[in-house]
Design an enzyme around this catalytic site. Structure first.
Site, PDB file in Angstrom:
ATOM      1  N   THR A 111     -16.295-104.785 -24.503  1.00 54.53           N
ATOM      2  CA  THR A 111     -17.093-104.656 -25.719  1.00 54.53           C
ATOM      3  C   THR A 111     -17.485-106.045 -26.219  1.00 54.53           C
ATOM      4  OG1 THR A 111     -15.237-104.815 -27.270  1.00 54.53           O
ATOM      5  CG2 THR A 111     -15.723-102.631 -26.364  1.00 54.53           C
ATOM      6  N   PRO A 112     -18.489-106.118 -27.107  1.00 56.33           N
ATOM      7  CA  PRO A 112     -18.935-107.421 -27.624  1.00 56.33           C
ATOM      8  C   PRO A 112     -17.895-108.209 -28.398  1.00 56.33           C
ATOM      9  CG  PRO A 112     -20.624-105.759 -27.979  1.00 56.33           C
ATOM     10  CD  PRO A 112     -19.386-105.034 -27.511  1.00 56.33           C
ATOM     11  N   LYS A 116      -4.109-107.035 -36.624  1.00 52.27           N
ATOM     12  CA  LYS A 116      -3.938-105.739 -35.960  1.00 52.27           C
ATOM     13  C   LYS A 116      -2.518-105.205 -36.126  1.00 52.27           C
ATOM     14  CE  LYS A 116      -8.126-105.153 -34.596  1.00 52.27           C
ATOM     15  NZ  LYS A 116      -8.936-104.049 -35.158  1.00 52.27           N
ATOM     16  N   TYR A 139      -5.623-112.810 -35.043  1.00 52.52           N
ATOM     17  CA  TYR A 139      -6.029-111.459 -34.639  1.00 52.52           C
ATOM     18  C   TYR A 139      -4.802-110.555 -34.534  1.00 52.52           C
ATOM     19  CZ  TYR A 139      -8.495-107.827 -31.999  1.00 52.52           C
ATOM     20  OH  TYR A 139      -9.063-106.636 -31.583  1.00 52.52           O
ATOM     21  N   ASN A 154     -13.150 -98.383 -37.548  1.00 54.20           N
ATOM     22  CA  ASN A 154     -13.306 -99.122 -36.306  1.00 54.20           C
ATOM     23  C   ASN A 154     -13.806-100.551 -36.482  1.00 54.20           C
ATOM     24  OD1 ASN A 154     -13.945 -99.391 -33.253  1.00 54.20           O
ATOM     25  ND2 ASN A 154     -15.918 -99.718 -34.257  1.00 54.20           N
ATOM     26  N   GLY A 177     -20.328-101.002 -28.880  1.00 53.57           N
ATOM     27  CA  GLY A 177     -18.968-100.984 -28.377  1.00 53.57           C
ATOM     28  C   GLY A 177     -18.215 -99.692 -28.613  1.00 53.57           C
ATOM     29  N   ILE A 178     -16.949 -99.827 -28.999  1.00 54.69           N
ATOM     30  CA  ILE A 178     -16.085 -98.672 -29.193  1.00 54.69           C
ATOM     31  C   ILE A 178     -16.604 -97.771 -30.305  1.00 54.69           C
ATOM     32  CG2 ILE A 178     -13.785 -97.982 -29.998  1.00 54.69           C
ATOM     33  CD1 ILE A 178     -12.671-100.406 -28.443  1.00 54.69           C
TER      34      ILE A 178
END
Length: 265
Positions: free
Chosen positions: A193-194, A160, A156, A90, A17-18
């Protein structure tokens, strides 16, 4: 080319991913990259791909919630590379679902990876960054979910949002210390992304969900993003590269939003 030439970068969660895109982009621009993850086989494949493209990278197994593990990773970098210029925090997980159905164990696990992992990275990386006297760049991966609420993503969003304000506080601390270390956060929108698999139910962590994930994200982005389409990991890596380079030398405590206009709505 060579926008981060001669610099040493640590990227967590870099097996896919990222994180993978960031590691590959930094290496392509001249950095020596240390990749860490729990997915050893995938991490080794990223190192091989970077080497095939004439880049410099190595892989270390790491659980970002383990403080002793962080100390070992930083000690390894100090011994082998002798310095650290860039940290990309990340590694992260995304757990969706109603707040009244989420278990305390899952809430704590998400906070441990997404918040405590960032805290530990900053705590252990800054002393090595300071030793060179050349400053450095810390880039913490947040999300648009750290800027606005989202139904069924309360845990989440909490994690974040914490990364966002933690970043600003550390930026002020480093500025006060005059150590030339800049600290910024990046806020991706709908990027394929996953991590989405556990949020939208298209597969297990790191699984190859294929067309189902792609179709679901296409539909979401068509409605939510002003540009009408989802982003790719490379879109985020471009922003990370800029924050890692001297081109952003006057930027600290900032939020780099890369979301196709999602937060405009």
């Amino acid at each position: 080319m060579g926008r981060v030439s001669g610099k040493v970068a640590l990227v967590t969660g870099a097996a896919s991913g990222i994180g993978r895109a960031c590691a590959e982009r930094l290496a392509a621009e001249g950095a020596t990259v240390i990749l860490t993850d729990l997915q050893d086989e995938a991490g080794a494949a990223v190192v091989e791909a970077i080497g095939a493209a004439s880049g410099s990278a190595r892989y270390l197994h790491q659980d970002v919630t383990d403080e002793a593990g962080w100390a070992q990773v930083i000690a390894s970098i100090a011994a082998q590379e002798g310095r650290l210029d860039i940290l990309v925090n990340n590694a992260g997980i995304g757990l969706g679902g109603s707040v009244i159905e989420m278990s305390l164990a899952d809430f704590r696990r998400q906070m441990a990876v997404n918040v405590e992992g960032v805290f530990l990275g900053v705590k252990h990386a800054i002393p090595l960054m300071r030793k060179s006297g050349d400053g450095g760049s810390i880039i913490n991966m947040s999300s648009v979910a750290g800027l606005k609420g989202a139904a069924s993503l309360a845990g989440y969003c909490a994690s974040k949002g914490a990364v966002r304000l933690f970043t600003k506080a550390v930026a002020l601390e480093c500025a006060a210390a005059q150590d030339r270390i800049r600290v910024n956060s990046v806020h991706p929108g709908i990027i394929e992304t996953p991590i989405w698999d556990t949020i939208i139910g298209t597969g297990g962590p790191g699984a190859n969900a294929g067309p189902q994930r792609a179709a679901t994200l296409d539909a979401m982005a068509n409605v939510a993003a002003a540009l009408g389409h989802k982003g790719q990991p490379g879109d985020i890596a471009d922003g990370v590269l800029w924050l890692a380079s001297e081109e952003s030398r006057y930027v600290t405590g900032a939020e780099l939003v890369i979301d196709g206009g999602l937060t405009l709505r």
